[in-house]
Motif scaffolding. Structure first.
Motif, short mmCIF file in Angstrom:
data_model
loop_
_atom_site.label_atom_id
_atom_site.label_comp_id
_atom_site.label_asym_id
_atom_site.label_seq_id
_atom_site.Cartn_x
_atom_site.Cartn_y
_atom_site.Cartn_z
N ALA A 32 0.82 -1.21 0.00
CA ALA A 32 0.00 0.00 0.00
C ALA A 32 0.86 1.26 0.00
O ALA A 32 0.37 2.35 -0.30
CB ALA A 32 -0.93 0.01 1.20
N ALA A 33 2.14 1.14 0.31
CA ALA A 33 3.02 2.31 0.40
C ALA A 33 3.04 3.15 -0.88
O ALA A 33 2.93 4.38 -0.80
CB ALA A 33 4.42 1.89 0.81
N PRO A 34 3.19 2.55 -2.07
CA PRO A 34 3.20 3.39 -3.28
C PRO A 34 1.92 4.20 -3.46
O PRO A 34 1.98 5.36 -3.88
CB PRO A 34 3.37 2.38 -4.41
N LEU A 35 0.77 3.62 -3.13
CA LEU A 35 -0.49 4.36 -3.22
C LEU A 35 -0.47 5.55 -2.28
O LEU A 35 -0.82 6.67 -2.68
CB LEU A 35 -1.69 3.45 -2.90
N LEU A 36 -0.06 5.33 -1.05
CA LEU A 36 -0.03 6.42 -0.07
C LEU A 36 0.94 7.51 -0.51
O LEU A 36 0.63 8.71 -0.37
CB LEU A 36 0.35 5.86 1.30
N MET A 37 2.08 7.13 -1.02
CA MET A 37 3.04 8.12 -1.51
C MET A 37 2.47 8.90 -2.69
O MET A 37 2.63 10.12 -2.78
CB MET A 37 4.34 7.43 -1.93
N VAL A 39 -9.76 3.67 2.02
CA VAL A 39 -9.78 2.28 2.52
C VAL A 39 -10.16 1.32 1.40
O VAL A 39 -9.57 0.25 1.26
CB VAL A 39 -10.73 2.15 3.73
N ALA A 40 -11.12 1.71 0.58
CA ALA A 40 -11.53 0.86 -0.55
C ALA A 40 -10.36 0.65 -1.51
O ALA A 40 -10.13 -0.47 -1.99
CB ALA A 40 -12.73 1.47 -1.27
N GLU A 41 -9.61 1.72 -1.78
CA GLU A 41 -8.44 1.59 -2.68
C GLU A 41 -7.38 0.69 -2.07
O GLU A 41 -6.79 -0.14 -2.75
CB GLU A 41 -7.85 2.97 -2.96
N ILE A 42 -7.14 0.86 -0.77
CA ILE A 42 -6.13 0.03 -0.08
C ILE A 42 -6.55 -1.44 -0.12
O ILE A 42 -5.74 -2.32 -0.40
CB ILE A 42 -5.92 0.52 1.36
N ASN A 43 -7.81 -1.70 0.17
CA ASN A 43 -8.29 -3.09 0.21
C ASN A 43 -8.31 -3.72 -1.18
O ASN A 43 -8.28 -4.95 -1.30
CB ASN A 43 -9.65 -3.18 0.87
#
Length: 63
Positions: A19-24, A56-60
């Motif tokens: 999930a790190a790349p999405l958060l970045m 949360v939906a994107e992470i999941n």
């Protein structure tokens, strides 16, 4: 483990490091900062002007 908006960023990165790349990408550049480790997804989303439920939906959705 179920990821929801009350999941701490530090815990999220331990169970789902992918999930790190999405958060970045969305501007959460301080993933390793001590303060961010205890911050919830909901708190981080609020600071960055994002909808926590959408995040949360994107992470999941990440495999």
């Amino acid at each position: 483990m179920a990821i929801d908006k009350n999941t701490a960023i530090g815990e999220l990165l331990q169970v789902k490091p992918q999930a790190a790349p999405l958060l970045m990408e969305i501007g959460m550049h301080c993933l390793g900062c001590p303060a961010s480790q205890g911050e919830t997804i909901e708190e981080a989303a609020m600071v960055h002007g994002l909808d926590a439920d959408d995040l949360v939906a994107e992470i999941n959705a990440i495999k």
